[in-house]
Design a protein around this motif. Structure first.
Motif, short mmCIF file in Angstrom:
data_model
loop_
_atom_site.label_atom_id
_atom_site.label_comp_id
_atom_site.label_asym_id
_atom_site.label_seq_id
_atom_site.Cartn_x
_atom_site.Cartn_y
_atom_site.Cartn_z
N ALA A 174 36.72 -15.83 33.00
CA ALA A 174 35.49 -15.33 33.61
C ALA A 174 34.98 -14.12 32.86
CB ALA A 174 35.75 -14.95 35.07
N SER A 175 33.69 -13.87 33.04
CA SER A 175 33.11 -12.64 32.48
C SER A 175 33.71 -11.41 33.15
CB SER A 175 31.59 -12.64 32.68
OG SER A 175 31.00 -13.74 32.03
N TYR A 176 33.95 -11.52 34.48
CA TYR A 176 34.57 -10.43 35.23
C TYR A 176 35.58 -11.01 36.22
CZ TYR A 176 30.77 -7.59 33.39
OH TYR A 176 29.89 -6.95 32.56
N THR A 177 36.68 -10.30 36.41
CA THR A 177 37.72 -10.72 37.35
C THR A 177 37.93 -9.61 38.37
OG1 THR A 177 38.81 -11.97 35.59
CG2 THR A 177 40.08 -11.57 37.59
N LEU A 178 37.80 -9.98 39.64
CA LEU A 178 38.02 -9.04 40.74
C LEU A 178 39.39 -9.31 41.35
CD1 LEU A 178 37.11 -6.89 42.81
CD2 LEU A 178 36.02 -8.75 44.11
N PHE A 179 40.22 -8.29 41.38
CA PHE A 179 41.57 -8.42 41.91
C PHE A 179 41.59 -7.90 43.35
CE2 PHE A 179 41.94 -8.53 37.38
CZ PHE A 179 42.91 -9.49 37.15
N THR A 339 34.29 -2.73 50.17
CA THR A 339 34.53 -2.51 48.74
C THR A 339 34.41 -3.82 47.97
OG1 THR A 339 36.94 -2.64 49.11
CG2 THR A 339 35.93 -0.44 49.03
N GLY A 340 34.79 -4.94 48.59
CA GLY A 340 34.54 -6.23 47.95
C GLY A 340 33.06 -6.48 47.74
N MET A 341 32.25 -6.13 48.72
CA MET A 341 30.79 -6.30 48.61
C MET A 341 30.21 -5.38 47.53
SD MET A 341 30.38 -6.49 52.72
CE MET A 341 28.61 -6.15 52.82
N LEU A 342 30.70 -4.14 47.48
CA LEU A 342 30.21 -3.21 46.45
C LEU A 342 30.60 -3.69 45.06
CD1 LEU A 342 31.04 0.19 48.18
CD2 LEU A 342 28.77 -0.79 47.86
N ALA A 343 31.81 -4.24 44.94
CA ALA A 343 32.23 -4.79 43.66
C ALA A 343 31.34 -5.96 43.27
CB ALA A 343 33.68 -5.24 43.73
N ALA A 344 31.02 -6.81 44.24
CA ALA A 344 30.16 -7.96 43.97
C ALA A 344 28.80 -7.52 43.48
CB ALA A 344 30.02 -8.80 45.23
N GLU A 345 28.25 -6.48 44.08
CA GLU A 345 26.92 -6.00 43.68
C GLU A 345 26.94 -5.43 42.26
OE1 GLU A 345 26.05 -3.35 46.89
OE2 GLU A 345 25.78 -5.00 48.32
N ALA A 346 28.02 -4.73 41.92
CA ALA A 346 28.14 -4.21 40.55
C ALA A 346 28.30 -5.33 39.54
CB ALA A 346 29.32 -3.24 40.47
N ILE A 347 29.09 -6.34 39.89
CA ILE A 347 29.29 -7.48 38.99
C ILE A 347 27.98 -8.22 38.77
CG2 ILE A 347 30.38 -9.75 38.79
CD1 ILE A 347 32.83 -8.53 40.26
N PHE A 348 27.26 -8.50 39.85
CA PHE A 348 26.02 -9.27 39.71
C PHE A 348 24.99 -8.50 38.88
CE2 PHE A 348 21.88 -10.89 41.05
CZ PHE A 348 22.07 -12.25 40.81
N ALA A 349 24.88 -7.21 39.13
CA ALA A 349 23.94 -6.40 38.35
C ALA A 349 24.30 -6.44 36.88
CB ALA A 349 23.93 -4.96 38.86
N ALA A 350 25.60 -6.43 36.55
CA ALA A 350 26.02 -6.48 35.15
C ALA A 350 25.71 -7.84 34.52
CB ALA A 350 27.52 -6.17 35.05
N LEU A 351 25.94 -8.91 35.28
CA LEU A 351 25.69 -10.26 34.75
C LEU A 351 24.23 -10.46 34.39
CD1 LEU A 351 27.96 -12.39 37.11
CD2 LEU A 351 28.34 -11.92 34.68
N LEU A 352 23.32 -9.75 35.05
CA LEU A 352 21.90 -9.87 34.75
C LEU A 352 21.58 -9.40 33.33
CD1 LEU A 352 20.27 -8.66 38.10
CD2 LEU A 352 20.52 -11.02 37.29
N GLY A 354 23.24 -10.25 30.73
CA GLY A 354 23.58 -11.29 29.75
C GLY A 354 24.59 -10.78 28.73
N ASP A 355 24.27 -10.99 27.46
CA ASP A 355 25.19 -10.60 26.38
C ASP A 355 25.36 -9.09 26.27
OD1 ASP A 355 25.54 -13.24 25.77
OD2 ASP A 355 24.06 -13.26 24.14
N ASP A 356 24.44 -8.34 26.87
CA ASP A 356 24.53 -6.88 26.83
C ASP A 356 25.26 -6.30 28.06
OD1 ASP A 356 23.12 -6.73 24.41
OD2 ASP A 356 21.21 -6.85 25.47
N ALA A 357 25.91 -7.16 28.82
CA ALA A 357 26.62 -6.69 30.02
C ALA A 357 27.71 -5.71 29.63
CB ALA A 357 27.21 -7.88 30.77
N PRO A 358 27.89 -4.65 30.41
CA PRO A 358 28.92 -3.65 30.07
C PRO A 358 30.32 -4.21 30.22
CG PRO A 358 27.97 -3.18 32.22
CD PRO A 358 27.14 -4.28 31.63
N LEU A 359 31.23 -3.68 29.43
CA LEU A 359 32.63 -4.10 29.49
C LEU A 359 33.33 -3.51 30.72
CD1 LEU A 359 34.71 -5.73 27.83
CD2 LEU A 359 35.32 -3.59 26.67
N VAL A 360 33.01 -2.28 31.02
CA VAL A 360 33.60 -1.57 32.16
C VAL A 360 32.50 -1.28 33.16
CG1 VAL A 360 34.87 0.47 32.92
CG2 VAL A 360 35.38 -0.55 30.69
N LEU A 361 32.70 -1.68 34.42
CA LEU A 361 31.64 -1.57 35.43
C LEU A 361 31.74 -0.24 36.17
CD1 LEU A 361 31.45 -5.20 36.87
CD2 LEU A 361 30.26 -4.17 34.94
#
Length: 544
Positions: A174-179, A339-352, A354-361
């Motif tokens: 995956a582009s991002y993995t939430l533990f 915190t799961g919801m906040l993580a989801a919002e950060a992940i989705f914003a990063a996925l927008l 595309g290839d310029d998505a940050p490595l560390v959220l």
């Protein structure tokens, strides 16, 4: 298998994150592939909590949760705190002296397992891929970036060799993995070590929660009543307390939480719980009833000072994986969801991007700091350290002062910097505790209790409880601490038995394991490493 997001763990945190991701995708009109991998045989099988539930995060995630039929239906009708002054005496604490955050007006008595099953249904309806019965066994790295997880092999024998039914694990990329594995997750533990995420924070602290469900006589049942206890059978220097919640249909949820920083190696949390049930305050409810379920689980209690860094290249920690439980509220399900919801919002914003998505959220920890979760934990930050430093009575007085007069805003922050496993006294220097035999009416033994957890593991598989040094338990832990694993484990996994040469042998009954993680936390030499067994193994809790 490739996804946009992989989420490890189908508890309240992971499922809330999955639902929030799909909500955001639908609002934006975007396709999103989200996978939730869960080691339990089904959603909810490994879920255990008290639980008195604060619906704040659920209100935000699904404002119409009542219309959707969420199993959050029984409001708390009355709240009681009692100080148990001995095996016969109880003193009810007036409401004035109860810390405000510990009061439960507006909360609900629920089964968290049932709520997670419902959240799983909502997630599937939104298009999430749910994979129960698959244990995330390894972190998948691409250089220094987390690229996903690898599920455990199925069908290996105890000797590690493939059996005829062998199936290798899957790579879930995956582009991002939430533990979101919950408290003391095995992959989270590895990530914290690998990336140095605990640096600068206090060590995480833990308690062991042991719970039973009873069906009681209607005349002894008071639907909606919430009871908490402090004091006996624990002494003033041993943190912990009991709970008894009157749920629907003449059921009561009851249990005892014992902080794992206890000092006496002869102490057994399981046996303390059995003693606690004999107090007249508790026995008066249980007499004539029937025990129908049993479980055990470690809980975080370190609070704000023990939070690790939440992000690293390609991944995030959320919920109890990171330690967001609010100790003074005795609750963590609402903060796990948020915190799961906040993580989801950060992940989705990063996925927008595309290839310029940050490595560390970094947007995720920033959002946590701005949220009500951080505000709660900040105000509760001194609760745990005060209990440790001052003991139950003085610590409770301090908490009342801190919460009710200062609103959790005293101008200092206390710390507890000793890891839980370092606090044990030597067995020869500690008072021995002689526990009464179970009467099989109110109190029971471990094996009959484990039976009620419906725990099952494939016996012919590699042992998931690994000893770094197989000789250490007999060579060091037995003479120093009378091998405390025999007593801290609530499932009779560990025994010291006679060997064929007339000596002693450390025996591991891995098939009994209820996945509480206590051994991974409390072993004084940190010699036991809890890892995931084959997917689908472990407890199969119903209604916990």
């Amino acid at each position: 298998m490739d996804f946009d997001v992989v989420i490890v763990g189908a508890g309240p945190c992971g499922l809330a994150a999955a639902c929030r991701l799909m909500q955001l995708a639908q609002e934006a009109g975007r396709e999103l592939e989200v996978c939730v991998v869960e080691k339990g045989s089904e959603i909810g099988a490994h879920i255990m909590s008290g639980a008195v539930f604060e619906p704040r995060a659920l209100d935000e995630l699904f404002p119409d949760w009542r219309e959707r039929g969420a199993p959050v239906q029984l409001p708390v009708a009355r709240d009681e705190f009692h100080f148990l002054a001995g095996p016969e005496r109880a003193i009810r604490v007036p409401e004035f002296f109860i810390p405000r955050p510990s009061r439960n007006h507006g909360n609900y008595i629920i089964s968290l397992g049932e709520l997670c099953r419902w959240l799983g249904e909502q997630a599937e309806a939104l298009g999430v891929n749910l994979f129960p019965g698959f244990a995330a066994a390894e972190v998948l790295y691409d250089g220094e970036r987390v690229a996903g997880v690898i599920t455990g092999d199925m069908g290996r024998g105890a000797d590690g060799r493939p059996k005829p039914n062998f199936e290798p694990g899957y790579e879930l990329r995956a582009s991002y993995t939430l533990f979101a594995e919950g408290c003391r997750g095995s992959l989270g533990k590895e990530l914290i070590r690998h990336y140095g995420l605990q640096g600068g924070a206090d060590p995480q602290h833990y308690g062991l929660g042991i719970k039973e469900i009873w069906s009681v006589a209607p005349e002894r049942h008071q639907q909606g009543l919430v009871v908490h206890t402090l004091g006996w059978p624990l002494d003033n220097r041993t943190e912990g307390g009991g709970f008894l919640y009157h749920a629907r249909d003449n059921l009561v949820y009851l249990g005892l939480i014992v902080a794992l920083n206890y000092r006496n190696p002869w102490l057994s949390p399981f046996e303390e719980f059995q003693r606690w049930k004999h107090h007249p305050l508790i026995a008066g409810v249980l007499e004539g009833g029937k025990r129908i379920s049993y479980g055990a689980r470690a809980v975080n209690k370190g609070g704000l000072q023990s939070l690790p860094k939440l992000v690293f290249p390609g991944g995030l920690l959320a919920g109890c994986e990171a330690g967001f439980l609010n100790g003074v509220k005795i609750k963590g399900n609402h903060t796990a969801m948020k915190t799961g919801m906040l993580a989801a919002e950060a992940i989705f914003a990063a996925l927008l991007h595309g290839d310029d998505a940050p490595l560390v959220l970094d947007d995720y920890p920033a959002a946590v700091r701005k949220s009500w979760v951080h505000e709660e934990l900040y105000r509760a930050r001194n609760f745990g350290p005060a209990q440790k430093k001052l003991g139950t009575l003085a610590g409770s007085a301090f908490t009342w002062l801190d919460q009710n007069l200062f609103g959790g805003r005293l101008p200092f922050t206390l710390h507890a910097r000793q890891p839980d496993h370092e606090g044990l006294m030597l067995a020869d220097e500690a008072p021995r505790i002689d526990y009464p035999k179970p009467d099989n009416v109110l109190s029971f033994d471990r094996l009959s209790s484990v039976y009620l957890s419906s725990t099952n593991h494939e016996e012919d598989q590699p042992c998931h409880l690994r000893l770094k040094d197989p000789e250490l338990p007999i060579r060091e832990n037995l003479p120093k601490y009378a091998e405390p694993a025999q007593r801290y484990c609530p499932a009779a996994v560990y025994e010291v038995v006679d060997d064929e040469r007339g000596g002693k042998r450390f025996q591991i009954n891995a098939q009994n394991c209820v996945h509480c993680k206590t051994c991974d936390i409390k072993d004084p030499a940190q010699n036991i490493e809890w890892t995931v067994p084959e997917g689908g193994g472990g407890p199969n809790y119903a209604g916990m």
